[in-house]
Motif scaffolding. Structure first.
Motif, short mmCIF file in Angstrom:
data_model
loop_
_atom_site.label_atom_id
_atom_site.label_comp_id
_atom_site.label_asym_id
_atom_site.label_seq_id
_atom_site.Cartn_x
_atom_site.Cartn_y
_atom_site.Cartn_z
N GLN A 283 -0.06 11.53 -9.22
CA GLN A 283 -0.53 12.28 -8.04
C GLN A 283 0.63 12.58 -7.09
O GLN A 283 1.61 11.85 -7.05
CB GLN A 283 -1.60 11.47 -7.29
N GLU A 284 0.45 13.64 -6.33
CA GLU A 284 1.54 14.09 -5.47
C GLU A 284 1.94 13.06 -4.41
O GLU A 284 3.10 12.73 -4.25
CB GLU A 284 1.13 15.40 -4.79
N GLN A 285 0.92 12.51 -3.75
CA GLN A 285 1.23 11.54 -2.69
C GLN A 285 1.66 10.21 -3.31
O GLN A 285 0.98 9.68 -4.20
CB GLN A 285 0.01 11.31 -1.81
N GLU A 286 2.76 9.66 -2.87
CA GLU A 286 3.25 8.41 -3.45
C GLU A 286 2.42 7.23 -2.95
O GLU A 286 1.99 7.21 -1.81
CB GLU A 286 4.72 8.21 -3.07
N TRP A 287 2.27 6.25 -3.82
CA TRP A 287 1.51 5.06 -3.46
C TRP A 287 2.42 4.07 -2.75
O TRP A 287 3.54 3.83 -3.21
CB TRP A 287 0.94 4.38 -4.71
N ASP A 288 1.94 3.48 -1.66
CA ASP A 288 2.69 2.38 -1.07
C ASP A 288 2.60 1.16 -1.98
O ASP A 288 3.57 0.42 -2.15
CB ASP A 288 2.10 2.01 0.31
N ARG B 170 7.82 0.55 -1.09
CA ARG B 170 6.78 0.81 -2.08
C ARG B 170 6.89 -0.18 -3.23
O ARG B 170 7.96 -0.71 -3.52
CB ARG B 170 6.90 2.23 -2.61
N LYS C 91 -2.14 1.52 4.60
CA LYS C 91 -1.32 1.87 3.44
C LYS C 91 -2.13 2.68 2.42
O LYS C 91 -3.35 2.54 2.32
CB LYS C 91 -0.80 0.60 2.76
N HIS C 92 -1.39 3.46 1.65
CA HIS C 92 -1.99 4.24 0.57
C HIS C 92 -1.88 3.37 -0.69
O HIS C 92 -0.78 3.15 -1.21
CB HIS C 92 -1.19 5.54 0.41
#
Lengths: 267, 431
Positions: free
Chosen positions: B193-198, B10, B108-109
Motif C-alpha cells: 500500500q502507498e502509505q507506509e506502516w509505522d 518504522r 500510529k498507522h
C-alpha cells in the motif's frame, strides 16, 4: 401476494419437492418457534396430515415446558413422533455439567441423530434453520448434502441459482433440506401472529426475562425482556440489537475452540 | 506506560510460530532459504528463549504486553477456575496494556495479522485480524468491518483445522498450502500500500502446524520434499517482502519457541493418579469437575501442576502447613520419572512458581512448572490410560532455541533475550 405468503409458498414448494424426491423423509423438530413453524408448513403442504415422521432429539436436559408442549402438539396434530435418544450416554451420566459441552452435544445430539438415521434409514431430513441465525448458516443451501460423519463441505455445494435445486446426492450422503432458509426471525414471529400458531410459553417474559432461543436447560440463558406476547416480541425485535443466539453463542464458540485445542494436544 | 520513549522509527515484523534457530541454520546451510540467508548476513541473528509455560498463547501474550504471565494473567490456552470450570482465556483476559493499544493511542498507522491471543480483536484504528484461537473470520476477529471486507476479498483464512492432519494427511498438506499462500498474499498486498506502516506485524501460524504434524517425518528424512517445499515458498515470500520494502527496511523476524521431535506424550494427570495425588468421583472424561474431593494435585498442559490448597480451590484439602512438604515431595518425585524402556529422564527442570512468576497474578500461577526433556511432551488428559502415550503429533515445543533476526538498524531490539523482551523492545523502537 404479501410477503409472508411468498415465504410460505416457497417453503411449501421445497417441502413437497423433498417428499416426492426422497424415499424416506423425516423432519427434525426441536419444539422451538422455527421448527414448530416448519411443522405447521408441512401440515399445510399436505393438507393437515404430515406423511412422514417428526424426530425429537431428547437430551434429557430440556425444559419441562418443552416436553409438555411437544406432547400437546403431537396429540393435537396427530404427528408420527420418533424420539431419538442416546440412552447409553445418558445412562453413563453424560451431561453439560459433568464435562466438556462439546462432548455432551456430540453424544446426546449428534450421535443420537446418527443412530436414528441408521435405524430408520432416512434419505433426507427437513430442518428449520434460517440464514440470518448465524454467519455460518448464511452459507447453507436449501438442499445440503452431508456425509456419514455429518461433514458439510460448504465450499463444494450446488449453487441453487434461479430456484434450480439439486436434490440428489450419492448414496453415502443424506440430504438436509432447509425450507425456512429465507425466513428471518421477525418473519417467523409475524407468521406465528398471522396463523395464530401455538408457541412455547418459555418465549414469553417472566420476571423480566425470556428465552429467545431454546435448547438444553444448562446451556440456555434468558435475555432481559418484558415482552409477554407475540405483539410485544415483535416490537422488541424492531429495536433490539442483541443477536438471537446470544444466550448460546459463547458456549458454542468455546466448544469449537476446545475441539481445536484438543487436536493440538493442549487439553 | 510500560514502554519507554525514544526516537520513533518504522518496524516490519514477521513472527514465525515455533520456528527454531537450529532449523533456520539448517535451511540456510542447505540452500533452501537464500533470502533468509541474505537477511541473516546483513543483520543480526541469535537464539532467544520462549516463556514458561511454553505455549504460543502465553508467548504471544508476552510479546504483545512485554510482560510475564503473572503480570498479564494468562498461563495457558486453557485455565481452571477455583470451581474446576475450565475456561479459555482470550485477549479480553489480558490485564496489561498491549502494544496495539499504545500504537492506537499514539495515532500510529499499524497492522497486525494473525497474532495469537488477539481475539476478540480490539476495536482500534489499526488494521487487525486475530489469530489462533479465533473461531472464524468474522466481525469479532477484526478491528473493523472494512478489515473484514478486505480480508474476505483476499480469501484470507485464520488457521487450518488442526484435526485434519490426523484424519487426512493429504488434505492437511493442501490446507496448509492454501492458508499459507492466502496469508502471504494478504501481507504483501498490505505492505504494498502507498502509505507506509509505522508498525506492521505478520504472525505465521503455519510453521507451528507443519512442525507439530510433520516434524519427525522430516527429521527422519521421510516426506522431506513437502517440508522443504514449504520453506522454499516461505523464503520466496521473504524475498518479495524485501523487494517490496527495499533492502534498508527495518525488518525483524522472530519465533516464540523452538521445536524438537516428540517421542512420547507424558500424561501428568495419570502420573498424579498413579502416585495417589489425584482421584476422580465421576468418569474423568467428563472434565475437571470429576475430580474427587481429597485430591491434592492436578495438572494442565504444559507441565503445570496445581496443588489443591484449602481456601484456594473449591475441593482443596491441602493446608498451609502441608503445602511446602507436599510440593517438595512432588518435585522430588517428578525429577525421578523415567521412561521404562529408554531410561530417559522426563523432566529437565522442575521449578517452583516463585522462581518464574512475579506480578499481581502470581497466586494463580501453577505451583510447580515442569520443563520437559526434548522428546517428552507433557500432557494432561484426564483419564489417560497410560503414563506414556503416542498421539498424532510428532513435534513438540521447546523453551530454548527460538530465534530472532533483526536488520542492522535494529540493534536495540537485538538485545532481547526472550520473546517478551522482543515485544517490549519492538514497542520501544516504534513508539
Amino acid at each position: 401476494m404479501d410477503h409472508l405468503s411468498e415465504l410460505e409458498n416457497r417453503s411449501i414448494y421445497i417441502i413437497r419437492e423433498s417428499y416426492h424426491q426422497f424415499g424416506r423423509l423425516g423432519m427434525l423438530w426441536s419444539v422451538g418457534k422455527d421448527s414448530t413453524t416448519l411443522v405447521w408448513l408441512c401440515r399445510k403442504a399436505f393438507f393437515g396430515r404430515i406423511p412422514f415422521p417428526v424426530i425429537y432429539i431428547d437430551t434429557g436436559r430440556h425444559f419441562p415446558e418443552m416436553y409438555a408442549f411437544r406432547d400437546e402438539c403431537v396429540e393435537r396434530w396427530g404427528l408420527d413422533l420418533i424420539v431419538a435418544r442416546n440412552d447409553e450416554a445418558l445412562a453413563r451420566g453424560v451431561g453439560p455439567d459433568t464435562g466438556e459441552k462439546l462432548t455432551c452435544c456430540t453424544l446426546l445430539k449428534t450421535q443420537a441423530l446418527k443412530d436414528c438415521i441408521a435405524v430408520h434409514g432416512f434419505d433426507a431430513l427437513l430442518l428449520g434453520i434460517r440464514r440470518d441465525e448465524h454467519g455460518i448458516r448464511a452459507k447453507e443451501r436449501y438442499f445440503s448434502p452431508r456425509d456419514r460423519q455429518f461433514q458439510w463441505d460448504y465450499e463444494n455445494q450446488p449453487p441453487e441459482l434461479w430456484d434450480q435445486y439439486t436434490s440428489q446426492a450419492d448414496d453415502e450422503f443424506h440430504i438436509r433440506v432447509h425450507p425456512l432458509l429465507h425466513w428471518r426471525e421477525v418473519d417467523i414471529w409475524r407468521y406465528i401472529q398471522r396463523e395464530e400458531l401455538p408457541i412455547n410459553p418459555l418465549y414469553f417474559a417472566r420476571d423480566g426475562r425470556r428465552y429467545r432461543s431454546l435448547g438444553c436447560m444448562p446451556c440456555c440463558e434468558p435475555v432481559v425482556s418484558d415482552a409477554s406476547s407475540v405483539e410485544e416480541i415483535l416490537e422488541e425485535l424492531r429495536t433490539s440489537k442483541i443477536a438471537e443466539r446470544a444466550g448460546r453463542a459463547q458456549d458454542k464458540e468455546d466448544a469449537y475452540t476446545m475441539q481445536k485445542l484438543r487436536a493440538l494436544g493442549y487439553m | 506506560m510500560i514502554f519507554g520513549f525514544g526516537k520513533p522509527k518504522r518496524l516490519i515484523g514477521i513472527g514465525l510460530d515455533g520456528f527454531p534457530y537450529s532449523l533456520a541454520e539448517k535451511l540456510m546451510y542447505e540452500g533452501i532459504m537464500p533470502n533468509l540467508h541474505k537477511l541473516a548476513e546483513r543483520g543480526e541473528m541469535k537464539r532467544i528463549t520462549s516463556v514458561y509455560p511454553t505455549v504460543s498463547g502465553v508467548a504471544w501474550s508476552a510479546f504483545q504486553t512485554g510482560r510475564n504471565p503473572a503480570e498479564f494473567g494468562v498461563f495457558g490456552f486453557v485455565d481452571l477456575r477455583p470451581d474446576f470450570e475450565l475456561y479459555i482465556p482470550n485477549h479480553d483476559d489480558l490485564t496489561c496494556e498491549t502494544i496495539w493499544q499504545h500504537l492506537d493511542n499514539a495515532g500510529k498507522h499499524f497492522a497486525s495479522l494473525g497474532v495469537p491471543m488477539t481475539y476478540p480483536a480490539p476495536k482500534v484504528s489499526g488494521f487487525m485480524v486475530s489469530g489462533f484461537l479465533a473461531p472464524q473470520l468474522d466481525e469479532r476477529a477484526v478491528s473493523s468491518q472494512g478489515v473484514l471486507d478486505q480480508l474476505q476479498g483476499m480469501k484470507y483464512e485464520i488457521d487450518i483445522d488442526p484435526s485434519t492432519p490426523a484424519q487426512d494427511p493429504e488434505r492437511f498438506k493442501e490446507d496448509l498450502k492454501r492458508v499459507s499462500e492466502a496469508r502471504q498474499r494478504a501481507a504483501l498486498s498490505l505492505l504494498g500500500q502507498e502509505q507506509e506502516w509505522d508498525f506492521f506485524f505478520l504472525h505465521v501460524m503455519d510453521t507451528d502446524r507443519l512442525h507439530h504434524f510433520a516434524w519427525h517425518e522430516a527429521a527422519a528424512g521421510r516426506d522431506l520434499a513437502f517440508f522443504w517445499d514449504f520453506y522454499k515458498k516461505l523464503d520466496d515470500f521473504l524475498g518479495k517482502v524485501v523487494s517490496t520494502l527495499g533492502d534498508e527496511a527495518n525488518l525483524m523476524l522472530c519465533s516464540d519457541h523452538g521445536f524438537c521431535t516428540l517421542k512420547w506424550e507424558v500424561q501428568l494427570n495419570r502420573w498424579l493418579k498413579n502416585q495417589g495425588y489425584l482421584e476422580y468421583e465421576n468418569a474423568p472424561q467428563m472434565g475437571y469437575k470429576a475430580i474427587k474431593e481429597g485430591s491434592r494435585a492436578v495438572s494442565l498442559v504444559p507441565g503445570r501442576i496445581y496443588i489443591l490448597r484449602e481456601g484456594q480451590w473449591d475441593k482443596g484439602v491441602v493446608t498451609d502447613k502441608e503445602y511446602e512438604p507436599l510440593r517438595k515431595e512432588l518435585m522430588d518425585k517428578l525429577r525421578t520419572v523415567t521412561h521404562p524402556e529408554t531410561g530417559d529422564v522426563v523432566c529437565k527442570q522442575v521449578m517452583k512458581k516463585e522462581e518464574l512468576f512475579e506480578g499481581p497474578h502470581a497466586d494463580a500461577a501453577p505451583d510447580i512448572l515442569v520443563d520437559p526433556c526434548d522428546g517428552y511432551d507433557l500432557k494432561a488428559k484426564l483419564g489417560a490410560g497410560h503414563l506414556f502415550e503416542k498421539g498424532p503429533r510428532t513435534g513438540m515445543h521447546t523453551y530454548e532455541n527460538a530465534m530472532l533476526l533483526v536488520g542492522r538498524n535494529l540493534s536495540g531490539i537485538a538485545a532481547a533475550g526472550n520473546i517478551a523482551e522482543v515485544g517490549r523492545l519492538a514497542a520501544k523502537h516504534v513508539l
